[in-house]
Enzyme design. Sequence first.
Site, PDB file in Angstrom:
ATOM      1  N   ASP A 185      -4.607   7.783   8.243  1.00  0.00           N
ATOM      2  CA  ASP A 185      -3.364   8.526   8.286  1.00  0.00           C
ATOM      3  C   ASP A 185      -2.290   7.468   8.110  1.00  0.00           C
ATOM      4  OD1 ASP A 185      -0.906   9.610   9.158  1.00  0.00           O
ATOM      5  OD2 ASP A 185      -1.975  11.186  10.214  1.00  0.00           O
ATOM      6  N   HIS A 186      -1.671   7.431   6.930  1.00  0.00           N
ATOM      7  CA  HIS A 186      -0.849   6.255   6.639  1.00  0.00           C
ATOM      8  C   HIS A 186       0.359   6.140   7.560  1.00  0.00           C
ATOM      9  CE1 HIS A 186       1.664   8.922   4.158  1.00  0.00           C
ATOM     10  NE2 HIS A 186       2.587   8.010   4.231  1.00  0.00           N
ATOM     11  N   HIS A 248       0.258  13.668  10.016  1.00  0.00           N
ATOM     12  CA  HIS A 248       1.289  12.658  10.312  1.00  0.00           C
ATOM     13  C   HIS A 248       2.123  13.001  11.555  1.00  0.00           C
ATOM     14  CE1 HIS A 248       0.051  11.357   6.485  1.00  0.00           C
ATOM     15  NE2 HIS A 248       0.919  11.997   5.730  1.00  0.00           N
ATOM     16  N   LYS A 338      10.266  19.592   2.069  1.00  0.00           N
ATOM     17  CA  LYS A 338      10.562  18.947   0.793  1.00  0.00           C
ATOM     18  C   LYS A 338      11.889  19.493   0.287  1.00  0.00           C
ATOM     19  CE  LYS A 338       5.945  17.594  -0.469  1.00  0.00           C
ATOM     20  NZ  LYS A 338       5.963  16.168  -0.155  1.00  0.00           N
TER      21      LYS A 338
HETATM   22  C1  BG6 Z   1       1.668  12.307   2.195  1.00  0.00           C
HETATM   23  C2  BG6 Z   1       1.907  13.719   1.746  1.00  0.00           C
HETATM   24  O1  BG6 Z   1       0.603  12.245   3.080  1.00  0.00           O
HETATM   25  O2  BG6 Z   1       2.841  11.828   2.831  1.00  0.00           O
HETATM   26  C3  BG6 Z   1       3.101  13.811   0.820  1.00  0.00           C
HETATM   27  O3  BG6 Z   1       0.763  14.209   1.082  1.00  0.00           O
HETATM   28  C4  BG6 Z   1       4.306  13.173   1.464  1.00  0.00           C
HETATM   29  O4  BG6 Z   1       3.382  15.145   0.440  1.00  0.00           O
HETATM   30  C5  BG6 Z   1       3.974  11.786   1.999  1.00  0.00           C
HETATM   31  O5  BG6 Z   1       5.308  13.076   0.469  1.00  0.00           O
HETATM   32  C6  BG6 Z   1       5.111  11.241   2.813  1.00  0.00           C
HETATM   33  O6  BG6 Z   1       4.832   9.914   3.150  1.00  0.00           O
HETATM   34  P1  BG6 Z   1       6.005   8.894   3.396  1.00  0.00           P
HETATM   35  O7  BG6 Z   1       5.322   7.639   3.855  1.00  0.00           O
HETATM   36  O8  BG6 Z   1       6.732   8.741   2.099  1.00  0.00           O
HETATM   37  O9  BG6 Z   1       6.869   9.509   4.452  1.00  0.00           O
END
Ligand code: BG6
Length: 489
Positions: A185-186, A248, A338
């Site tokens: 989960d980044h 997230h 979004k």
């Molecule tokens: C991803 C989603 O996991 O996270 C995207 O699939 C989203 O839809 C993105 O845009 C957002 O990541 P960050 O790091 O740019 O907030």
Amino acid sequence: MNRPNDQLLVIFGASGDLTGRKLLPALFELYVSKMLPEHFAILGAARTAFTDEEFRAEQRKHILEARGNKETNSEDLDNFFRILFYLAFDSTNTAEYVKLKDRIHLLQQQENLPDKVIYYLATPPLMYELIPKYLQENGMNVAASEDGWRRVIVEKPFGTSLETAQNLNQHLCRIFDEKEIYRIDHYLGKETVQNILVLRFSNGIFEPLWNRNYVDSIEISASETLGVENRGKYYDGAGALRDMIQNHLMQLMAFAAMESPSVFDPEPIRDEIVKVFRSIRPYTIREMNEWVVRGQYDGYREEKNVAPDSNTETYVGMKFFIDNWRWSGVPFYFFTGKKLPEKSSEIVIHFKSTPHQLFAGQCSGSSCNKLVIRIQPDESITLRFGLKMPGAGFTVKQVGMEFRYDSLSKTHLPDAYERLLLDAMLGDSTLYARSDALEASWRFIDPILHHWKEEGSKRLYFYEPGQNGPIERMNLGADSMGAPCDSCG
Ligand code: BG6
């Protein structure tokens, strides 16, 4: 931090977007900061017919683009490319894995690598079952030597419902041990997110206030200015609840709400995360209707690969409660969407106000004292409180005491993928989701998805691009409604 032991990284889906935009730039940064293992190789595998050289040329462009204005030493790049290889291969065909196996052996001999391999599944989700299955069929899921190991990193989305997540977990656990599975989960790789734990558990001043006696509410938001761009096919089947909240935002919430682990080790930390998820109060139908606001931006249905009658949500605002000793009665909010006015992610802890107001201009309600943890952009932590305006009388003005990450100017702020890749190489799973946590988060999300399915387009609210979501979000009664704190008191 220690450098990881020698090993090999295999990336499936190597010609894809994620590899170019995130994985290889992150690996290059690790190379530059000398954090990669002494003996190491990266093998990209995908269907496109690249040679090693063609693949490297392609990735050179991506790395330079990702580095933007940062100066890049071309010698560093050339040296990095000496450990980057490519195999054109069809991952949907089990017979092709022999080719992959041979190439792995060859690289291990050529680069003097032990039998330690990470597989990174940077592929579309429908391959998450197939690739591990074929790895197993070809005897590649277990190490041949005793001191060897295998690990697998799985990208999100991890399932699309409780049932599919459980099935995927069971499938993977038949092939790998739980401790070998890294569900990425980044958001957990972001510095400010990790800092929540340090802020809370290394300071004596916050934790005494961090509970229902002093906290009025907690808002967790992730706003984006972009729409679905060219991801309509995936997004239309996912929606904001699955795409952002189930993973997230729930992880952010867990870090903000969890109890202190007894020691700072992966399992005790992950135990505390699961406890939070299991304490979330399930919604009644009525609460779902009142406390979960689903929106869609105007024009979404005309996006490429989106159904013209799509009810997929591009915005979610929701209120919920965590039924435990610490948080009983404190509303938590999620906001994500979004095509909103700003790109920002924040956690805002709203503290309760004074019991009695003494000063002119003193704000009332919960918007006076807050701790704003800004995850992106401009990573920072700000404490907002009232102080006296200079001059006659005692008029209160809201001010902020701010720590900004960019003030640590000598510190390179690693990208989320740098941290997460490094952790997986080190065998540290703290920042990766465990199967029980994942299932517990789906248990909370699933009923909402079912309910929306039954409701169809009923209570789907529309908003104009650039607006902060549908107006119905105001009924949730949160303080900032997910609006970034630049505009807060
Ligand atoms: C991803 C989603 O996991 O996270 C995207 O699939 C989203 O839809 C993105 O845009 C957002 O990541 P960050 O790091 O740019 O907030």
